[in-house]
Design a protein around this motif. Structure first.
Motif, PDB file in Angstrom:
ATOM      1  N   ALA A   1       0.840  -1.206   0.000  1.00  0.00           N
ATOM      2  CA  ALA A   1       0.000   0.000   0.000  1.00  0.00           C
ATOM      3  C   ALA A   1       0.873   1.254   0.000  1.00  0.00           C
ATOM      4  CB  ALA A   1      -0.924  -0.005   1.211  1.00  0.00           C
ATOM      5  N   VAL A   2       0.418   2.283  -0.699  1.00  0.00           N
ATOM      6  CA  VAL A   2       1.147   3.550  -0.807  1.00  0.00           C
ATOM      7  C   VAL A   2       0.240   4.673  -0.314  1.00  0.00           C
ATOM      8  CG1 VAL A   2       2.281   5.163  -2.376  1.00  0.00           C
ATOM      9  CG2 VAL A   2       2.490   2.698  -2.761  1.00  0.00           C
ATOM     10  N   LEU A   3       0.776   5.568   0.488  1.00  0.00           N
ATOM     11  CA  LEU A   3      -0.013   6.690   0.977  1.00  0.00           C
ATOM     12  C   LEU A   3      -0.373   7.628  -0.166  1.00  0.00           C
ATOM     13  CD1 LEU A   3       1.863   7.651   4.287  1.00  0.00           C
ATOM     14  CD2 LEU A   3      -0.246   6.341   4.041  1.00  0.00           C
ATOM     15  N   PRO A   4      -1.542   8.266  -0.107  1.00  0.00           N
ATOM     16  CA  PRO A   4      -1.885   9.277  -1.117  1.00  0.00           C
ATOM     17  C   PRO A   4      -0.885  10.422  -1.075  1.00  0.00           C
ATOM     18  CG  PRO A   4      -3.795   8.686   0.228  1.00  0.00           C
ATOM     19  CD  PRO A   4      -2.606   8.083   0.893  1.00  0.00           C
ATOM     20  N   GLU A   5      -0.792  11.147  -2.189  1.00  0.00           N
ATOM     21  CA  GLU A   5       0.088  12.307  -2.231  1.00  0.00           C
ATOM     22  C   GLU A   5      -0.380  13.350  -1.227  1.00  0.00           C
ATOM     23  OE1 GLU A   5       2.914  13.011  -3.993  1.00  0.00           O
ATOM     24  OE2 GLU A   5       2.872  10.868  -4.460  1.00  0.00           O
ATOM     25  N   PRO A   6       0.563  14.056  -0.571  1.00  0.00           N
ATOM     26  CA  PRO A   6       0.171  15.133   0.339  1.00  0.00           C
ATOM     27  C   PRO A   6      -0.665  16.197  -0.381  1.00  0.00           C
ATOM     28  CG  PRO A   6       2.496  14.604   0.594  1.00  0.00           C
ATOM     29  CD  PRO A   6       2.024  13.868  -0.619  1.00  0.00           C
ATOM     30  N   ILE A   7      -1.565  16.814   0.361  1.00  0.00           N
ATOM     31  CA  ILE A   7      -2.480  17.807  -0.190  1.00  0.00           C
ATOM     32  C   ILE A   7      -1.879  19.202  -0.039  1.00  0.00           C
ATOM     33  CG2 ILE A   7      -4.794  18.801   0.002  1.00  0.00           C
ATOM     34  CD1 ILE A   7      -5.658  16.120   1.272  1.00  0.00           C
ATOM     35  N   SER A   8      -1.894  19.982  -1.109  1.00  0.00           N
ATOM     36  CA  SER A   8      -1.445  21.369  -1.016  1.00  0.00           C
ATOM     37  C   SER A   8      -2.460  22.183  -0.222  1.00  0.00           C
ATOM     38  CB  SER A   8      -1.279  21.968  -2.411  1.00  0.00           C
ATOM     39  OG  SER A   8      -0.248  21.321  -3.122  1.00  0.00           O
ATOM     40  N   PHE A   9      -1.993  23.177   0.479  1.00  0.00           N
ATOM     41  CA  PHE A   9      -2.882  24.048   1.239  1.00  0.00           C
ATOM     42  C   PHE A   9      -2.293  25.453   1.254  1.00  0.00           C
ATOM     43  CE2 PHE A   9       0.297  22.659   4.178  1.00  0.00           C
ATOM     44  CZ  PHE A   9       0.527  23.736   5.016  1.00  0.00           C
ATOM     45  N   THR A  10      -3.129  26.411   1.536  1.00  0.00           N
ATOM     46  CA  THR A  10      -2.696  27.804   1.574  1.00  0.00           C
ATOM     47  C   THR A  10      -2.762  28.297   3.008  1.00  0.00           C
ATOM     48  OG1 THR A  10      -3.530  28.182  -0.651  1.00  0.00           O
ATOM     49  CG2 THR A  10      -3.084  30.131   0.706  1.00  0.00           C
ATOM     50  N   PRO A  11      -1.643  28.489   3.661  1.00  0.00           N
ATOM     51  CA  PRO A  11      -1.663  28.988   5.038  1.00  0.00           C
ATOM     52  C   PRO A  11      -2.027  30.468   5.061  1.00  0.00           C
ATOM     53  CG  PRO A  11       0.585  28.841   4.253  1.00  0.00           C
ATOM     54  CD  PRO A  11      -0.277  28.275   3.162  1.00  0.00           C
ATOM     55  N   PRO A  12      -2.475  30.979   6.182  1.00  0.00           N
ATOM     56  CA  PRO A  12      -2.802  32.402   6.276  1.00  0.00           C
ATOM     57  C   PRO A  12      -1.544  33.262   6.167  1.00  0.00           C
ATOM     58  CG  PRO A  12      -2.852  31.405   8.440  1.00  0.00           C
ATOM     59  CD  PRO A  12      -2.662  30.274   7.460  1.00  0.00           C
ATOM     60  N   VAL A  13      -1.758  34.503   5.819  1.00  0.00           N
ATOM     61  CA  VAL A  13      -0.657  35.453   5.682  1.00  0.00           C
ATOM     62  C   VAL A  13      -0.460  36.188   7.002  1.00  0.00           C
ATOM     63  CG1 VAL A  13       0.159  37.493   4.444  1.00  0.00           C
ATOM     64  CG2 VAL A  13      -1.114  35.715   3.226  1.00  0.00           C
ATOM     65  N   LEU A  14       0.788  36.385   7.382  1.00  0.00           N
ATOM     66  CA  LEU A  14       1.089  37.154   8.583  1.00  0.00           C
ATOM     67  C   LEU A  14       0.894  38.628   8.257  1.00  0.00           C
ATOM     68  CD1 LEU A  14       2.179  36.942  11.518  1.00  0.00           C
ATOM     69  CD2 LEU A  14       4.468  37.268  10.572  1.00  0.00           C
ATOM     70  N   ASN A  15      -0.220  39.195   8.712  1.00  0.00           N
ATOM     71  CA  ASN A  15      -0.584  40.552   8.308  1.00  0.00           C
ATOM     72  C   ASN A  15      -1.172  41.324   9.483  1.00  0.00           C
ATOM     73  OD1 ASN A  15      -1.043  42.757   6.575  1.00  0.00           O
ATOM     74  ND2 ASN A  15      -3.148  42.080   6.184  1.00  0.00           N
ATOM     75  N   PRO A  16      -0.381  41.537  10.541  1.00  0.00           N
ATOM     76  CA  PRO A  16      -0.914  42.245  11.709  1.00  0.00           C
ATOM     77  C   PRO A  16      -0.999  43.749  11.463  1.00  0.00           C
ATOM     78  CG  PRO A  16       1.408  41.799  12.030  1.00  0.00           C
ATOM     79  CD  PRO A  16       1.027  41.153  10.715  1.00  0.00           C
ATOM     80  N   PRO A  17      -1.823  44.450  12.225  1.00  0.00           N
ATOM     81  CA  PRO A  17      -1.811  45.918  12.174  1.00  0.00           C
ATOM     82  C   PRO A  17      -0.561  46.459  12.856  1.00  0.00           C
ATOM     83  CG  PRO A  17      -3.246  45.187  13.933  1.00  0.00           C
ATOM     84  CD  PRO A  17      -2.776  43.946  13.216  1.00  0.00           C
ATOM     85  N   ALA A  18      -0.391  47.769  12.815  1.00  0.00           N
ATOM     86  CA  ALA A  18       0.740  48.393  13.497  1.00  0.00           C
ATOM     87  C   ALA A  18       0.612  48.196  15.008  1.00  0.00           C
ATOM     88  CB  ALA A  18       0.798  49.875  13.162  1.00  0.00           C
ATOM     89  N   ASN A  19       1.749  48.131  15.684  1.00  0.00           N
ATOM     90  CA  ASN A  19       1.731  48.023  17.144  1.00  0.00           C
ATOM     91  C   ASN A  19       0.986  49.191  17.751  1.00  0.00           C
ATOM     92  OD1 ASN A  19       3.265  45.703  17.022  1.00  0.00           O
ATOM     93  ND2 ASN A  19       5.204  46.717  17.466  1.00  0.00           N
ATOM     94  N   PHE A  20       0.326  48.914  18.861  1.00  0.00           N
ATOM     95  CA  PHE A  20      -0.377  49.983  19.583  1.00  0.00           C
ATOM     96  C   PHE A  20      -0.357  49.656  21.068  1.00  0.00           C
ATOM     97  CE2 PHE A  20      -3.549  46.768  18.724  1.00  0.00           C
ATOM     98  CZ  PHE A  20      -4.340  46.739  19.859  1.00  0.00           C
ATOM     99  N   GLY A  21      -0.666  50.660  21.873  1.00  0.00           N
ATOM    100  CA  GLY A  21      -0.716  50.476  23.324  1.00  0.00           C
ATOM    101  C   GLY A  21       0.579  50.863  24.003  1.00  0.00           C
ATOM    102  N   ASP A  22       0.481  51.376  25.239  1.00  0.00           N
ATOM    103  CA  ASP A  22       1.670  51.751  26.001  1.00  0.00           C
ATOM    104  C   ASP A  22       2.188  50.551  26.786  1.00  0.00           C
ATOM    105  OD1 ASP A  22      -0.104  51.465  28.134  1.00  0.00           O
ATOM    106  OD2 ASP A  22      -0.354  53.625  28.430  1.00  0.00           O
ATOM    107  N   ALA A  23       3.260  50.750  27.523  1.00  0.00           N
ATOM    108  CA  ALA A  23       3.905  49.658  28.246  1.00  0.00           C
ATOM    109  C   ALA A  23       2.971  49.016  29.264  1.00  0.00           C
ATOM    110  CB  ALA A  23       5.173  50.162  28.930  1.00  0.00           C
ATOM    111  N   GLU A  24       2.166  49.838  29.927  1.00  0.00           N
ATOM    112  CA  GLU A  24       1.242  49.303  30.934  1.00  0.00           C
ATOM    113  C   GLU A  24       0.189  48.414  30.284  1.00  0.00           C
ATOM    114  OE1 GLU A  24      -1.845  50.862  34.427  1.00  0.00           O
ATOM    115  OE2 GLU A  24      -0.705  52.300  33.220  1.00  0.00           O
ATOM    116  N   MET A  25      -0.315  48.851  29.125  1.00  0.00           N
ATOM    117  CA  MET A  25      -1.330  48.063  28.426  1.00  0.00           C
ATOM    118  C   MET A  25      -0.747  46.729  27.952  1.00  0.00           C
ATOM    119  SD  MET A  25      -3.544  49.138  25.062  1.00  0.00           S
ATOM    120  CE  MET A  25      -5.016  48.227  24.575  1.00  0.00           C
ATOM    121  N   LEU A  26       0.474  46.779  27.429  1.00  0.00           N
ATOM    122  CA  LEU A  26       1.103  45.556  26.936  1.00  0.00           C
ATOM    123  C   LEU A  26       1.392  44.585  28.080  1.00  0.00           C
ATOM    124  CD1 LEU A  26       3.534  47.037  24.273  1.00  0.00           C
ATOM    125  CD2 LEU A  26       1.357  45.863  23.871  1.00  0.00           C
TER     126      LEU A  26
END
Length: 449
Positions: free
Chosen positions: A313-338
């Motif tokens: 028996a042979v395993l099926p070929e791996p399936i291609s997939f599309t991972p999410p894109v790393l797309n965060p907003p700009a940093n925000f918040g002061d030191a206390e908030m973080l």
């Protein structure tokens, strides 16, 4: 474990919580029967004996690892014994009937939570390891809280007389803080803090499969192609089977030499099983941990895989997939908030999504979450529970709206740090594509009797 020879049931018990003994029991005491082996009469449930492997445990050294009975020739006498290799790094051989300790030896090179044993085989605790008494100073425990041997099954071969142990030699940082939580667990450790001293440098550290001789009380071989995070099976054909990630392997039981492997396309953590049908031997194992080739968003290829000599028996070929894109907003918040966000993240999010954003499970990596770009959507998920049907419950009772926004700010900083400092590209050609097909594996050299 039930033993028909002694008619006893052996139970390995868990550790106490909160973790630091100084916080849990400030008046002292061993916390009997935590981190212990307890023997009960199988007919009546009556207590027969116990041995506590880690009194006053502060290091998450639960004692629930496998308890194995066997007959060993010790000092010229055949002795019915009980063996265990728990998280604390000590291999125990006990007289199965009475619980008398025959031997207790480190199966990893060093341990710093204790300094030795007294005449009754009670471990002598290292005062410096009592990190609960030292505030922010903390302590790097060896072996790590993950265990020199965690829950993954070890295996004993009566043919070689060796125990095969999924082994990890490392350290773990612990800083006590009374009342601190990890998720919903009141552990009184702050996972966001590190000890004030550097981690110890451990020669030979890492994850490997260890063959241990319980009679000679010494290691026989170690195989770095093995793993501390997958179960082991020994067969009468002088083979030991274990996976490392998505690579299912067989080693010679006597020498540790690698003799066979097969790519399973997905991680394996449990042990394999062997059975005979119509005169043929089969080896079966469950794969499906996933996460190693694309994380949460990748197919996990959950399958029961069965091997035999001449299997085609042979395993099926791996399936291609599309991972999410790393797309965060700009940093925000002061030191206390973080700082507030980090505290709440570690207390409420880290147990699933990883501390400091490091994902160690099959839950999504929040640094890639689209909801980071929308405070309204983030609140709807975290506070209002709009994804509860998918398993993400509401944290309304734990977090305020302001707390949730502080968590979002903290995760955004982690995401931007990853974006500015990307890790090396995966060896299989970058995100989105499957790994190349492995070379055909040779037929397993299974026992044919």
């Amino acid at each position: 474990t039930y033993d028909p020879v002694t008619n006893l049931v052996y139970i390995g018990t868990g550790n106490g919580a909160p973790w630091p003994a100084e916080v849990r029991s400030p008046g002292g005491g061993d916390n009997l029967f935590t981190a212990s082996i307890v023997a009960l009469d199988a007919d009546t449930g009556e207590y027969r004996w116990h041995y506590q492997t880690t009194p006053e445990d502060s290091w998450d050294f639960d004692n629930t690892q496998q308890l194995v009975t066997a007959d060993l020739m010790i000092d010229g006498k055949m002795t019915h014994v009980l063996m265990q290799a728990p998280k604390n790094g000590v291999f125990y051989v006990l007289e199965a009937e009475t619980g008398r300790v025959i031997s207790a030896d480190l199966f990893v090179p060093t341990a710093n939570w204790m300094t030795g044993f007294d005449e009754n085989y009670r471990p002598i605790l290292n005062p410096d390891a009592n990190y609960g008494a030292f505030g922010d100073r903390g302590f790097h425990v060896v072996p790590s809280a993950g265990g020199a041997h965690s829950w993954h099954p070890m295996a004993f071969s009566p043919d070689t007389g060796y125990m095969y142990i999924p082994t990890n030699y490392g350290s773990f940082p612990l800083v006590a803080e009374a009342g601190a939580k990890m998720g919903n667990q009141l552990l009184s450790i702050n996972v966001g803090k590190s000890p004030q001293m550097p981690a110890p440098q451990l020669e030979g550290g890492g994850s490997y499969l260890l063959a241990w001789d319980p009679v000679k009380r010494e290691p026989v071989w170690e195989q770095r192609m093995g793993s501390s995070r997958a179960g082991v099976m020994a067969t009468a054909g002088n083979l030991v089977f274990q996976a490392s990630g998505s690579n299912f392997q067989a080693f010679r039981a006597d020498t540790g030499e690698a003799v066979w492997s097969a790519d399973t396309q997905s991680g394996i953590v449990g042990g394999a099983a062997s059975y005979e049908l119509d005169g043929e031997q089969y080896v079966a194992v469950v794969a499906g941990q996933g996460g190693g080739r694309g994380g949460y968003w990748a197919p996990n290829y959950a399958r029961l895989l069965v091997y035999k000599i001449g299997g085609e028996a042979v395993l099926p070929e791996p399936i291609s997939f599309t991972p999410p894109v790393l797309n965060p907003p700009a940093n925000f918040g002061d030191a206390e908030m973080l700082a507030t966000g980090e505290t709440h993240y570690n207390a409420n999010c880290a147990s699933c999504h990883g501390d400091s954003g490091r994902v160690s499970s099959l839950f999504p990596d929040l640094k890639y979450a689209a909801a980071l770009n929308s405070p309204e959507l983030f609140k709807a998920i975290v506070i209002d529970g709009i994804l509860q049907s998918n398993g993400m419950v509401s944290f309304r009772n734990e977090l305020s709206d302001a707390d949730a926004e502080a968590v979002r700010a903290y995760v955004v900083t982690l995401a931007n740090d990853l974006k500015d400092n990307p890790p090396p590209a995966p060896a299989f050609g970058g995100p989105g594509g499957p790994p190349p097909a492995p070379a055909p594996a040779p037929a397993p050299e299974l026992h044919e009797d």
